[in-house]
Design a protein around this motif. Structure first.
Motif, mmCIF file in Angstrom:
data_model
loop_
_atom_site.group_PDB
_atom_site.id
_atom_site.type_symbol
_atom_site.label_atom_id
_atom_site.label_comp_id
_atom_site.label_asym_id
_atom_site.label_seq_id
_atom_site.Cartn_x
_atom_site.Cartn_y
_atom_site.Cartn_z
ATOM 1 N N ALA A 1 -5.190 -1.296 -2.936
ATOM 2 C CA ALA A 1 -6.375 -0.704 -2.305
ATOM 3 C C ALA A 1 -7.646 -1.227 -2.969
ATOM 4 O O ALA A 1 -8.621 -1.575 -2.289
ATOM 5 N N ALA B 1 0.122 0.748 -4.909
ATOM 6 C CA ALA B 1 -0.814 1.138 -3.860
ATOM 7 C C ALA B 1 -2.266 1.143 -4.334
ATOM 8 O O ALA B 1 -3.162 0.613 -3.669
ATOM 9 N N GLY B 2 -2.516 1.739 -5.509
ATOM 10 C CA GLY B 2 -3.885 1.811 -6.011
ATOM 11 C C GLY B 2 -4.473 0.449 -6.297
ATOM 12 O O GLY B 2 -5.643 0.185 -5.992
ATOM 13 N N LEU C 1 0.822 -1.206 0.000
ATOM 14 C CA LEU C 1 0.000 0.000 0.000
ATOM 15 C C LEU C 1 0.858 1.258 0.000
ATOM 16 O O LEU C 1 0.366 2.352 -0.288
ATOM 17 N N THR D 1 -4.977 7.443 -6.742
ATOM 18 C CA THR D 1 -5.394 6.334 -5.866
ATOM 19 C C THR D 1 -6.699 6.624 -5.118
ATOM 20 O O THR D 1 -7.150 5.800 -4.336
ATOM 21 N N LEU E 1 -4.649 4.073 3.966
ATOM 22 C CA LEU E 1 -5.759 4.293 3.032
ATOM 23 C C LEU E 1 -6.239 5.739 3.092
ATOM 24 O O LEU E 1 -6.570 6.333 2.052
ATOM 25 N N ASN F 1 -9.841 3.961 -5.600
ATOM 26 C CA ASN F 1 -9.607 2.656 -4.989
ATOM 27 C C ASN F 1 -9.469 2.751 -3.476
ATOM 28 O O ASN F 1 -9.883 1.844 -2.746
ATOM 29 N N ALA F 2 -8.880 3.847 -2.982
ATOM 30 C CA ALA F 2 -8.753 4.020 -1.536
ATOM 31 C C ALA F 2 -10.130 4.160 -0.891
ATOM 32 O O ALA F 2 -10.399 3.577 0.172
ATOM 33 N N LEU G 1 -3.949 7.712 1.106
ATOM 34 C CA LEU G 1 -4.106 7.495 -0.338
ATOM 35 C C LEU G 1 -5.272 8.288 -0.910
ATOM 36 O O LEU G 1 -5.314 8.550 -2.117
ATOM 37 N N THR G 2 -6.252 8.667 -0.075
ATOM 38 C CA THR G 2 -7.353 9.491 -0.575
ATOM 39 C C THR G 2 -6.889 10.892 -0.939
ATOM 40 O O THR G 2 -7.621 11.644 -1.596
#
Length: 533
Positions: free
Chosen positions: A177, A173-174, A168, A235, A226, A238-239, A229-230
């Protein structure tokens, strides 16, 4: 030498890059080609071994991983069970994760391809084990369920999670997630992910274990990453999808998420981000004991997506159903905002006009003769030929109708007595609703739409229609008039009894002869109990 996917001969040498590219192009979007490849055990074994071969060139390993990922992109076809069985037999999930564990961060394309294959395979296993993510589910293979359960149990064990959760923070990462959003289906799995700690956090806990207290959800490594990641555009979708999976039926996580920020993301111009944000907000709203004003914004976005008739409309309707389920307040609010009219208009656009049933004798069940004739055969063939996307949207729309009408007599009456309110919706809203080639200009009452779903050869539609009938039969007035007069009563009872003669069939007998699905029987039983009570 070209690779022939249907060949059952052994393959003594590793495939070349050009051969793998040819094979990939041959199977993408072609279920029959995937089926042939899945039956070629030697080639399947070679693909898996190639992804793990550290001596092979990165581009060759990447191509092999992409083929495995393409095989895992199942779409509700009859050959899906064969493909998934081959992936399970070759232990493809474990092999992809093993290959990932031996790569380095500079092998970007290979790592991303392996992560996508890992995501696809694990998602298929989760869909098989259940519960399904969207409505009725698209994958049925009971003989594979035991092996799938064991594989997922290993995948969510500490040994495996120690490999894939740290990704992640990498270039994958995307993808990872999105995998979490697809694979996490049960509360025990959510708790494992939220409790996971990296090596540094574990060492600190062990060193000061006598002082340790139970960590809150917000202190969990996965949740923190997560949320970070937003903040990245690439990403974000998906996050949010992963956060939704962790927040479902999980107040400990839902209470830690920034609802207003997520609602703002729902207003994005990107469809995937809209859906993920709406799903995440829905699960947050459902864990709250009091209604939130944020629901208005989510309802507006979901209804707009449904009206627009895009590839995202079915998922938007499924999310709407989940938002309204067992919530009288949200159901009434959605009704006040015009959701019932939008749902019925959508259903009319998608439903082939169904022949009306003649009055049925009160003590005689329907017989196969009732569905004889060219009109019924033509209707059935039209229904069978509908695109899968339209079937999914019909199912989702029916489930939303069931959710919105479950608690209110006024809403049930409006649904049962609706004849055709297509013209009552603003022309700007319906300009796309009537653009489908399958759209029919024939007026259809709401009950005829439900009847068409009950008689459909598609199991998911019959099950969803039984949910609508169950909601309608909570009203005595509906039972005494609409329910009996329309023939719905006998058809639902026939579904409960599993009578094959109570559905139309083609001249070849391809529908109406099979045993009824147990999920349809269970849904019909609930409707029958309401009617009898």
């Amino acid at each position: 030498m070209a690779i022939i996917a249907s060949s059952s001969s052994s393959h003594p040498t590793s495939p070349t890059l050009s051969e793998l590219k040819q094979l990939k192009n041959r199977i993408i979007g072609t279920p029959s080609a995937k089926h042939r490849l899945a039956k070629d055990h030697a080639m399947m074994r070679m693909l898996v071994e190639t992804t793990m071969d550290v001596m092979a060139a990165d581009d060759v390993r990447t191509e092999a991983a992409q083929i495995l990922g393409s095989l895992a992109s199942l779409g509700g076809h009859t050959a899906d069970a064969t493909v998934l069985a081959a992936l399970i037999e070759e232990d493809a999930l474990r092999c992809c994760l093993s290959a990932l564990s031996t790569t380095i961060t500079t092998q970007v394309k290979l790592r991303v391809a392996l992560a996508r294959a890992l995501s696809g395979i694990s998602g298929d296993l989760a869909e098989l084990v259940g519960p399904p993510q969207w409505g009725f589910g698209t994958l049925e293979a009971q003989s594979l369920t035991g092996a799938a359960v064991q594989t997922l149990e290993w995948f969510f064990g500490s040994e495996a999670m120690d490999i894939w959760i740290p990704m992640l923070s990498g270039v994958e990462a995307g993808v990872v997630a999105g995998m979490i959003g697809n694979v996490v289906r049960t509360q025990p799995v959510r708790e494992r992910l939220c409790a996971w700690r990296n090596a540094g956090e574990r060492e600190k806990k062990e060193r000061r274990g006598w002082e340790a207290t139970r960590p809150s959800a917000s202190s969990g490594h996965v949740l923190r990453i997560l949320l970070e990641l937003t903040g990245r555009k690439e990403t974000l979708g998906n996050a949010l999808f992963a956060l939704a999976a962790l927040a479902k039926d999980n107040p400990a996580v839902a209470n830690e998420l920034p609802l207003q920020d997520i609602v703002n993301h729902a207003k994005s111009c990107v469809g995937e981000i809209q859906l993920s944000a709406c799903l995440c907000a829905t699960y947050i709203l459902r864990t709250s004991s009091s209604p939130s004003p944020a629901v208005d914004a989510i309802l507006s976005v979901l209804m707009a997506i449904i009206v627009n008739g895009t590839t995202h409309s079915a998922k938007a309707a499924f999310i709407l159903s989940q938002l309204l389920t067992d919530s009288p307040v949200y159901a009434q609010l959605a009704f006040d905002r015009g959701a019932l009219r939008i749902l019925l208009t959508t259903l009319r656009r998608l439903t082939p006009p169904c022949t009306s049933l003649p009055p049925l004798p009160p003590l005689n069940p329907p017989t196969s003769a009732l569905f004889a004739g060219p009109e019924w055969e033509s209707w059935l063939e039209h229904d069978l030929d509908q695109p899968k996307a339209d079937i999914r949207l019909r199912e989702a729309t029916l489930l939303s109708l069931a959710s919105i009408s479950l608690f209110s007599n006024d809403i049930r009456r409006a649904l049962a007595e609706d004849e055709d309110e297509t013209q009552s919706i603003d022309s700007n809203d319906t300009s796309q609703l009537h653009s489908s080639p399958s759209s029919s200009h024939q007026s259809q009452s709401s009950l005829s739409l439900i009847l068409a779903a009950l008689l459909s050869p598609h199991t998911s539609l019959r099950c969803a229609a039984c949910h609508v009938v169950r909601a309608l039969t909570r009203s005595v007035a509906v039972i005494r008039t609409n329910f009996v007069d329309s023939g719905l009563g006998w058809i639902v009872f026939a579904a409960f009894m599993g009578w094959p003669q109570a559905r139309p069939r083609t001249a070849l007998g391809t529908s109406g002869s099979e045993e009824e699905d147990i999920r349809v029987v269970a849904s019909a039983l609930r409707a029958v109990c309401n009617a009898a009570g």
